[in-house]
Design a protein around this motif. Structure first.
Motif, PDB file in Angstrom:
ATOM      1  N   LEU A  20       0.836  -1.188   0.000  1.00 29.92           N
ATOM      2  CA  LEU A  20       0.000   0.000   0.000  1.00 29.92           C
ATOM      3  C   LEU A  20       0.876   1.244   0.000  1.00 29.92           C
ATOM      4  CD1 LEU A  20      -2.727  -1.075   2.584  1.00 29.92           C
ATOM      5  CD2 LEU A  20      -2.899  -1.098   0.109  1.00 29.92           C
ATOM      6  N   ALA A  21       0.813   2.015  -1.075  1.00 30.29           N
ATOM      7  CA  ALA A  21       1.580   3.253  -1.212  1.00 30.29           C
ATOM      8  C   ALA A  21       3.053   3.036  -0.915  1.00 30.29           C
ATOM      9  CB  ALA A  21       1.003   4.347  -0.323  1.00 30.29           C
ATOM     10  N   ALA A  22       3.586   1.920  -1.370  1.00 27.18           N
ATOM     11  CA  ALA A  22       5.003   1.640  -1.167  1.00 27.18           C
ATOM     12  C   ALA A  22       5.659   1.195  -2.470  1.00 27.18           C
ATOM     13  CB  ALA A  22       5.190   0.572  -0.096  1.00 27.18           C
ATOM     14  N   GLY A  23       4.920   1.187  -3.556  1.00 26.09           N
ATOM     15  CA  GLY A  23       5.467   0.771  -4.840  1.00 26.09           C
ATOM     16  C   GLY A  23       5.670  -0.725  -4.929  1.00 26.09           C
ATOM     17  N   GLN A  24       6.053  -1.165  -6.105  1.00 27.95           N
ATOM     18  CA  GLN A  24       6.289  -2.589  -6.301  1.00 27.95           C
ATOM     19  C   GLN A  24       7.717  -2.942  -5.917  1.00 27.95           C
ATOM     20  OE1 GLN A  24       8.152  -4.423  -8.853  1.00 27.95           O
ATOM     21  NE2 GLN A  24       9.026  -2.656  -9.907  1.00 27.95           N
ATOM     22  N   ASP A  25       7.921  -4.183  -5.475  1.00 31.44           N
ATOM     23  CA  ASP A  25       9.262  -4.629  -5.085  1.00 31.44           C
ATOM     24  C   ASP A  25       9.594  -5.991  -5.677  1.00 31.44           C
ATOM     25  OD1 ASP A  25       7.633  -6.296  -3.627  1.00 31.44           O
ATOM     26  OD2 ASP A  25       8.384  -5.681  -1.655  1.00 31.44           O
ATOM     27  N   GLN A  26       8.972  -6.291  -6.837  1.00 36.19           N
ATOM     28  CA  GLN A  26       9.172  -7.590  -7.476  1.00 36.19           C
ATOM     29  C   GLN A  26      10.091  -7.520  -8.697  1.00 36.19           C
ATOM     30  OE1 GLN A  26       7.733 -10.425  -6.088  1.00 36.19           O
ATOM     31  NE2 GLN A  26       7.090  -9.018  -4.477  1.00 36.19           N
ATOM     32  N   ILE A  27      10.056  -6.402  -9.413  1.00 37.60           N
ATOM     33  CA  ILE A  27      10.809  -6.262 -10.664  1.00 37.60           C
ATOM     34  C   ILE A  27      11.755  -5.080 -10.529  1.00 37.60           C
ATOM     35  CG2 ILE A  27      10.659  -6.074 -13.176  1.00 37.60           C
ATOM     36  CD1 ILE A  27       7.637  -6.755 -12.866  1.00 37.60           C
ATOM     37  N   ALA A  28      13.051  -5.357 -10.600  1.00 39.99           N
ATOM     38  CA  ALA A  28      14.050  -4.296 -10.417  1.00 39.99           C
ATOM     39  C   ALA A  28      14.951  -4.165 -11.633  1.00 39.99           C
ATOM     40  CB  ALA A  28      14.891  -4.567  -9.173  1.00 39.99           C
ATOM     41  N   ASP A  29      14.458  -4.556 -12.791  1.00 42.81           N
ATOM     42  CA  ASP A  29      15.276  -4.532 -14.004  1.00 42.81           C
ATOM     43  C   ASP A  29      14.369  -4.203 -15.185  1.00 42.81           C
ATOM     44  OD1 ASP A  29      17.948  -5.451 -15.395  1.00 42.81           O
ATOM     45  OD2 ASP A  29      16.320  -6.434 -16.487  1.00 42.81           O
ATOM     46  N   THR A  30      14.709  -3.177 -15.942  1.00 42.60           N
ATOM     47  CA  THR A  30      13.847  -2.765 -17.046  1.00 42.60           C
ATOM     48  C   THR A  30      13.793  -3.798 -18.164  1.00 42.60           C
ATOM     49  OG1 THR A  30      15.701  -1.483 -17.959  1.00 42.60           O
ATOM     50  CG2 THR A  30      14.093  -0.295 -16.615  1.00 42.60           C
TER      51      THR A  30
END
Length: 218
Positions: A20-30
């Motif tokens: 919640l209002a902390a952004g995603q933390d699963q994908i760290a590579d474009t």
């Protein structure tokens, strides 16, 4: 093997509650984000955001276009390179890879859009992409999308602002009006579901567009 890996990745994300209002933390590579964009969101093609051009699967004329551009992110975070941004803000790799921020767009349109600000453009001051049969209007460093894309753009900007604390790009009352005039359709809701499964965050402004009216100018 690649399909199996994606399946396990999706299951792992679904098992975790969305932040919640902390952004995603699963994908760290474009690169990983772009691979998911084509293989999971648009595997059979779709419609480009700005010109509603149909495409079938990965297309050399179509790119994954960031609504909130990397340049705008770097300006907001006061950094220049990806490496510097990541050092200054460890969340940066997740911010720039967030799938909610990406839509398919024609490369020719993306080149013109990249340094422009979203705005209402008067007909008397506008240029068009008439050669592409596209309703997109352009002015000096300004760009107005067709009405059917305005809500998608506004809700992507609201999401990036809410989840990552990035400043709003564009005039807030205008974006709120775009959100109201172009509410989420079935395709946008389905896309929100897919992205929620892939990276663990939903766009709350798609789930409840009225939340946009609670936003205040910075």
């Amino acid at each position: 093997m690649r399909a199996v890996a994606f399946a396990f990745a999706c299951l792992a994300v679904v098992a975790s509650p969305p932040s919640l209002a902390a952004g995603q933390d699963q994908i760290a590579d474009t690169k990983a984000s772009e691979q998911l964009f084509w293989s999971q969101l648009y595997p059979a093609g779709g419609t480009t955001l700005y010109c509603a051009r149909r495409f079938a699967g990965p297309d050399q004329q179509v790119t994954a276009s960031a609504v909130y551009s990397a340049r705008q992110m770097k300006n907001a975070l006061r950094c220049v390179t990806d490496r510097q941004c990541s050092i200054m803000n460890p969340r940066y790799p997740f911010i720039v890879a967030d799938l909610h921020n990406y839509y398919p767009a024609l490369k020719s349109v993306e080149r013109a859009r990249r340094n422009a600000q979203f705005a209402d453009v008067a007909d008397s001051q506008s240029g068009t992409f008439s050669d592409l049969d596209c309703e997109l209007k352009t002015g000096f460093q300004r760009l107005e999308p067709k009405d059917a894309a305005k809500g998608n753009i506004a809700r992507a900007i609201f999401y990036m602002h809410q989840e990552y604390g990035l400043p709003l790009i564009g005039d807030l009352p205008m974006l709120q009006q775009w959100n109201r005039m172009d509410p989420p359709d079935a395709e946008e809701h389905a896309r929100n579901e897919k992205i929620g499964a892939l990276q663990g965050t939903r766009n709350r402004f798609i789930d409840d567009p009225a939340l946009a009216d609670q936003l205040a100018a910075d």
